[in-house]
Scaffold this motif. Structure first.
Motif, PDB file in Angstrom:
ATOM      1  N   ALA A  58       0.830  -1.211   0.000  1.00  0.00           N
ATOM      2  CA  ALA A  58       0.000   0.000   0.000  1.00  0.00           C
ATOM      3  C   ALA A  58       0.865   1.262   0.000  1.00  0.00           C
ATOM      4  O   ALA A  58       0.517   2.265  -0.637  1.00  0.00           O
ATOM      5  N   ARG A  59       2.001   1.224   0.711  1.00  0.00           N
ATOM      6  CA  ARG A  59       2.913   2.376   0.742  1.00  0.00           C
ATOM      7  C   ARG A  59       3.737   2.502  -0.529  1.00  0.00           C
ATOM      8  O   ARG A  59       4.386   3.514  -0.750  1.00  0.00           O
ATOM      9  N   GLY A  60       3.753   1.436  -1.345  1.00  0.00           N
ATOM     10  CA  GLY A  60       4.550   1.468  -2.564  1.00  0.00           C
ATOM     11  C   GLY A  60       5.969   0.985  -2.371  1.00  0.00           C
ATOM     12  O   GLY A  60       6.812   1.148  -3.255  1.00  0.00           O
ATOM     13  N   ASP A  61       6.256   0.401  -1.204  1.00  0.00           N
ATOM     14  CA  ASP A  61       7.604  -0.118  -0.943  1.00  0.00           C
ATOM     15  C   ASP A  61       7.914  -1.329  -1.814  1.00  0.00           C
ATOM     16  O   ASP A  61       9.043  -1.494  -2.267  1.00  0.00           O
ATOM     17  N   ILE A  62       6.908  -2.182  -2.013  1.00  0.00           N
ATOM     18  CA  ILE A  62       7.058  -3.380  -2.841  1.00  0.00           C
ATOM     19  C   ILE A  62       6.016  -3.301  -3.946  1.00  0.00           C
ATOM     20  O   ILE A  62       4.839  -3.049  -3.671  1.00  0.00           O
ATOM     21  N   GLU A  63       6.455  -3.510  -5.179  1.00  0.00           N
ATOM     22  CA  GLU A  63       5.517  -3.502  -6.304  1.00  0.00           C
ATOM     23  C   GLU A  63       4.739  -4.812  -6.321  1.00  0.00           C
ATOM     24  O   GLU A  63       5.244  -5.850  -5.880  1.00  0.00           O
ATOM     25  N   CYS A  64       3.516  -4.743  -6.835  1.00  0.00           N
ATOM     26  CA  CYS A  64       2.708  -5.950  -6.915  1.00  0.00           C
ATOM     27  C   CYS A  64       1.980  -6.007  -8.250  1.00  0.00           C
ATOM     28  O   CYS A  64       1.920  -5.025  -8.987  1.00  0.00           O
ATOM     29  N   VAL A  65       1.443  -7.185  -8.531  1.00  0.00           N
ATOM     30  CA  VAL A  65       0.611  -7.419  -9.710  1.00  0.00           C
ATOM     31  C   VAL A  65      -0.750  -7.832  -9.184  1.00  0.00           C
ATOM     32  O   VAL A  65      -0.846  -8.698  -8.319  1.00  0.00           O
TER      33      VAL A  65
END
Length: 90
Positions: A58-65
């Motif tokens: 949610a914070r954008g620390d880890i990208e997701c698909v």
């Protein structure tokens, strides 16, 4: 080409695909598709709670698909994140 010739040709292709004697034409070979990990798998691998993984996404620390409602993390992205957050012992 007449309709019966087209039907015969398509029938042959379908038979070859079903028998496994004709390779399937794919635009992206399976070897090029990145490995996707569930949040649960990432949490287990890193021993970090799943809620923390969701917060990091949610914070954008880890990208997701996102595939529908499913959230997946590319293995390469996880490894890159781990490498950039390593701390050297003093």
């Amino acid at each position: 080409m007449s309709r019966p010739e087209i039907d015969a040709r398509n029938s042959k292709r379908i038979s070859e695909l079903a028998a496994g004697t004709r390779p399937v034409n794919r635009s992206t070979p399976a070897s090029r598709v990145p490995r996707l990990l569930s949040v649960k798998a990432v949490a287990e691998a890193t021993t970090v709670p799943a809620t923390t993984i969701y917060t990091m996404i949610a914070r954008g620390d880890i990208e997701c698909v996102r595939i529908g409602r499913a959230v997946r993390i590319r293995e390469d992205d996880l490894v890159r994140w781990i490498e950039t957050h390593r701390e050297r012992a003093s």
